[in-house]
Design an enzyme around this catalytic site. Sequence first.
Site, short mmCIF file in Angstrom:
data_model
loop_
_atom_site.label_atom_id
_atom_site.label_comp_id
_atom_site.label_asym_id
_atom_site.label_seq_id
_atom_site.Cartn_x
_atom_site.Cartn_y
_atom_site.Cartn_z
N VAL A 1 35.92 -20.94 14.52
CA VAL A 1 35.28 -20.44 15.73
C VAL A 1 33.89 -21.07 15.78
O VAL A 1 33.21 -21.18 14.75
CB VAL A 1 35.17 -18.90 15.73
N CYS A 2 33.50 -21.51 16.98
CA CYS A 2 32.10 -21.92 17.18
C CYS A 2 31.76 -23.11 16.27
O CYS A 2 32.57 -24.03 16.12
CB CYS A 2 31.26 -20.67 16.92
N THR A 3 30.58 -23.09 15.64
CA THR A 3 30.18 -24.21 14.79
C THR A 3 30.89 -24.21 13.43
O THR A 3 30.59 -25.07 12.59
CB THR A 3 28.66 -24.21 14.56
N THR B 1 34.13 -27.28 19.65
CA THR B 1 33.14 -26.44 18.98
C THR B 1 32.22 -25.85 20.03
O THR B 1 32.42 -26.03 21.23
CB THR B 1 32.37 -27.30 17.94
N ASP C 1 32.00 -14.10 15.93
CA ASP C 1 32.96 -15.12 15.47
C ASP C 1 33.97 -14.51 14.52
O ASP C 1 35.12 -14.95 14.44
CB ASP C 1 32.25 -16.24 14.70
#
Length: 274
Positions: A146-148, A166, A43
């Site tokens: 990025v992501c969570t 997400t 990330d």
Amino acid sequence: MKFSTGILLPASVLLTSTSVIASDPNKAISIGILVFPGFQPLDIIGPLDIMMGLSSRFQNMTLSLIWKTTGPVTALAPPSANLPAAIYPRLAPSLVATHTFADTPKLDILLVPGGSGNRFLDESNDTSIEDFVAQRYPELQYLLSVCTGAASLAKSGVLEGKRATTNKASWKWATQFGNGKVDWVPNARWIEDGNIWTSSGVSAGIDMTYAFFKMLLGEDKAATVMNRIEYSPHLDKAWDPYAVVHKVPGADLSRSLGDCVGPVGYEFDCSGRK
Ligand SMILES: *[C@@H]1O[C@H](CO)[C@@H](O)[C@H](O)[C@H]1NC(C)=O
Ligand SMILES: *[C@@H]1O[C@H](CO)[C@@H](O)[C@H](O)[C@H]1NC(C)=O
């Protein structure tokens, strides 16, 4: 479908655009990236590798890696009731935080990564990331997650009334935040809404970062870096097969799981691919 292969498009075909913070290549863009115990390495490192490439001669940049204290921060997440034992890693690198929340300089761009450590922070009622995001948002030109990392943005309040996406494998956990005021988009590799960009899981941050810097610095500079790191980014922000793989509620299951990608700036043909 394109029918020629390996043809470099003339520079005039490539769109270029600049923004206020990128109008002078020597004037540093101040970039901040949060780190926390249990961050997801890619990330951070994926987007950072692109920034590093762009900072070589295309655009001056400074970097602050930010946490409560300076020094090494491990990617190993503290134990969490919400983290399945099956995905708890035994191996993890550390990154070195260069700045604390208190002494981070003024930022133009802040990137908030995800990682299973944000479940532990949530269970500990630790709001330090959300507090920092809410405090710094007014000074930022752009906020990226990025992501969570989008869960932290949602908890900070900055996503209220906005579209966001997400990690699809952690969809249920991450989208519980935002007080029902975030429009979570299941079929998105990434989402841009105003000055906030959010990406799907882990590697999707690389695709978002390419699209982001293509917008900010122009396609020719961003493409040069992508071809130097030898990564063919997904260009369609609405393509996210992991919404299907992870059976995200509301996802459009009719989209193809495959995507035709190749080096940016070149035409390529996927129809005859072996
Ligand atoms: C890049 O920015 C830094 C920080 O503002 C500055 O010290 C440095 O001189 C700049 N580099 C160039 C080549 O302009
Ligand atoms: C976090 O807050 C919740 C809700 O107030 C509470 O039930 C829980 O015990 C708190 N956890 C910790 C570790 O303080």
